[in-house]
Design an enzyme around this catalytic site. Structure first.
Site, PDB file in Angstrom:
ATOM      1  N   GLN A 179       2.412   5.098 -14.589  1.00  0.00           N
ATOM      2  CA  GLN A 179       3.564   5.212 -13.686  1.00  0.00           C
ATOM      3  C   GLN A 179       4.852   5.526 -14.448  1.00  0.00           C
ATOM      4  OE1 GLN A 179       3.701   5.150 -10.311  1.00  0.00           O
ATOM      5  NE2 GLN A 179       1.494   4.849 -10.103  1.00  0.00           N
ATOM      6  N   CYS A 325      -5.810  -3.112  -1.639  1.00  0.00           N
ATOM      7  CA  CYS A 325      -7.128  -3.397  -1.070  1.00  0.00           C
ATOM      8  C   CYS A 325      -7.771  -2.122  -0.561  1.00  0.00           C
ATOM      9  CB  CYS A 325      -6.995  -4.373   0.082  1.00  0.00           C
ATOM     10  SG  CYS A 325      -6.082  -3.703   1.460  1.00  0.00           S
TER      11      CYS A 325
HETATM   12  C1  LIG Z   1      -2.997   5.675 -10.673  1.00  0.00           C
HETATM   13  C2  LIG Z   1      -2.988   4.649 -11.768  1.00  0.00           C
HETATM   14  C3  LIG Z   1      -4.074   4.499 -12.638  1.00  0.00           C
HETATM   15  C4  LIG Z   1      -5.352   5.269 -12.467  1.00  0.00           C
HETATM   16  O1  LIG Z   1      -5.222   6.631 -12.774  1.00  0.00           O
HETATM   17  P1  LIG Z   1      -6.333   7.647 -12.162  1.00  0.00           P
HETATM   18  O2  LIG Z   1      -6.088   8.916 -12.894  1.00  0.00           O
HETATM   19  O3  LIG Z   1      -6.041   7.735 -10.709  1.00  0.00           O
HETATM   20  O4  LIG Z   1      -7.660   7.048 -12.470  1.00  0.00           O
HETATM   21  C5  LIG Z   1      -3.980   3.562 -13.640  1.00  0.00           C
HETATM   22  N1  LIG Z   1      -2.887   2.811 -13.796  1.00  0.00           N
HETATM   23  C6  LIG Z   1      -1.820   2.932 -13.000  1.00  0.00           C
HETATM   24  C7  LIG Z   1      -0.630   2.081 -13.241  1.00  0.00           C
HETATM   25  C8  LIG Z   1      -1.840   3.844 -11.953  1.00  0.00           C
HETATM   26  O5  LIG Z   1      -0.782   3.932 -11.136  1.00  0.00           O
END
Ligand SMILES: *Cc1c(COP(=O)(O)O)cnc(C)c1O
Length: 386
Positions: A179, A325
């Site tokens: 993020q 969820c």
């Molecule tokens: C979306 C997200 C993930 C997972 O990433 P993907 O590429 O969707 O598997 C991991 N950590 C955080 C904080 C995320 O927001």
């Protein structure tokens, strides 16, 4: 449609798509092939690797391309844990109560192989206390994984400080920066991190394309065995268009970072302040200022977040509930519970996550649309709203 769910995923930027397209349709080579077509593909992933290395301030060989952020998180935690165990270093892992499930579930899974873990608490704003990390570290601690910025409540951790503590104790430190990418620095030296995860689809790149930075010398075992790709740390023919897309999206995100942060944080504050003012009893979840520029997570009294989402959806507004969820289950979010919220309050949470193209007019539409919807739900609620 008003899309305010950018923490879940973002649309592919047209510039990123343009960079990717030739690698779907024209350059079919396998980067491991020695012929010209293979070399073209290899050059493309080498270029993406250089771009990432520049932005992360690391060596090119410390970059591992993966199939997602989830895979990179698993690879970091399991790859280091198994290597450390193999070298007899210990079996104790430290993480926090608000991690993404791709870290939390990986750590829990490792318990069944004889590892054990400590979960650091967070305060009411979602911040990890550095002293709690100091107290949790032991002689047999082999890896620490603490997220940079939280996907639900937006709270941003003092990563450089937490990383410095791990370094003092000689423990490899991983951060889930999925993020944070596009909003904050990813300079691994400034952050004192040994492993760092990002995911392209969270910053206008393609889905199914992630990256793990792994510092040279950190004990590490691959979790997918096979060919020698990614310096034997992640087997499998490279997703060439995906890697090209990640590189292009990361370069764009870095270029736009300052303007993105300014744009989003202004609109975020307009949304937060407007809703707190218009809807009595509303609570802001997460830290007021140490928060992602695009995150507004609010809990409304005496309503179910899921009901709010359904009504918003009928008005063409896409948001998300605070709970991670699966649809249908009403388990409150582990992140909101970790803040000390009651399950009832946690279930009333709604997350709005803004994007680079979100407009003030869209925020104003939400500010006009939401208050009567909440009032409607509260009027039929079994509890007493303020
Ligand atoms: C979306 C997200 C993930 C997972 O990433 P993907 O590429 O969707 O598997 C991991 N950590 C955080 C904080 C995320 O927001």
């Amino acid at each position: 449609m008003i899309y305010l769910d950018h923490a879940a995923t973002t649309a592919l930027d047209p510039q990123v798509l343009a960079a990717m397209l030739p690698y779907f349709t024209q350059h079919e080579g396998n980067p491991s092939s020695i012929h010209q077509a293979g070399r073209v593909a290899l050059q493309a992933i080498d270029d993406a690797r250089s771009t990432a290395a520049l932005i992360l301030n690391c060596a090119r060989k410390e970059v591992i391309f993966t199939g997602s952020g989830s895979e990179a998180n698993n690879l970091a935690v399991k790859g280091v844990a198994f290597a450390q165990m193999q070298q007899g270093k210990g079996r104790h892992i430290v993480t926090s109560a608000i991690e993404h499930h791709a870290v939390l579930h990986a750590v829990e899974y490792l318990d069944s192989f004889g590892f054990e873990h400590t979960v650091l608490p967070v305060d009411a704003d979602g911040l990890i206390q550095p002293d709690d990390l100091r107290a949790a570290l032991r002689a047999d601690t082999i890896v620490v994984s603490l997220m940079y910025a939280n996907n639900e409540i937006g709270t941003v951790q003092p990563i450089a400080e937490l990383g410095a503590i791990c370094r003092e104790h000689g423990v490899p430190f991983h951060t889930d920066a999925v993020q944070a990418a596009g909003a904050y620095t990813l300079d691994v030296e400034a952050l004192n991190v040994d492993l760092l995860t990002i995911s392209a689809h969270k910053f206008y790149g393609p889905k199914g394309s992630g990256l793990l930075y792994a510092r040279r010398g950190i004990p590490f075992l691959p979790q997918i065995n096979g060919g020698g790709q990614e310096r034997r740390r992640r087997a499998g023919t490279e997703n060439v268009p995906g890697i090209v897309g990640l590189g292009a999206a990361l370069a764009l995100a870095e270029e736009r970072r300052a303007s993105y942060v300014g744009h989003c944080s202004t609109l975020r504050d307009r949304l937060i302040d407007g809703l707190l003012q218009r809807i009595p009893g509303t609570r802001l979840n997460g830290h007021r200022s140490l928060r992602l520029p695009n995150n507004a997570n609010l809990a409304f009294e005496c309503v179910e977040g899921e009901s709010v989402l359904l009504l918003l959806d009928q008005h063409g507004i896409c948001a998300s509930s605070g709970s991670a969820c699966t649809a249908g289950s009403l388990e409150p979010s582990h992140v909101l519970l970790a803040l000390g919220l009651s399950p009832e309050i946690a279930n009333g949470a709604v997350r709005f996550s803004l994007g680079k193209d979100t407009s003030a007019a869209e925020i104003d539409t939400v500010l006009e649309t939401l208050p009567p919807l909440i009032a409607r739900l509260q009027a039929v609620a079994p509890c007493e709203a303020a």
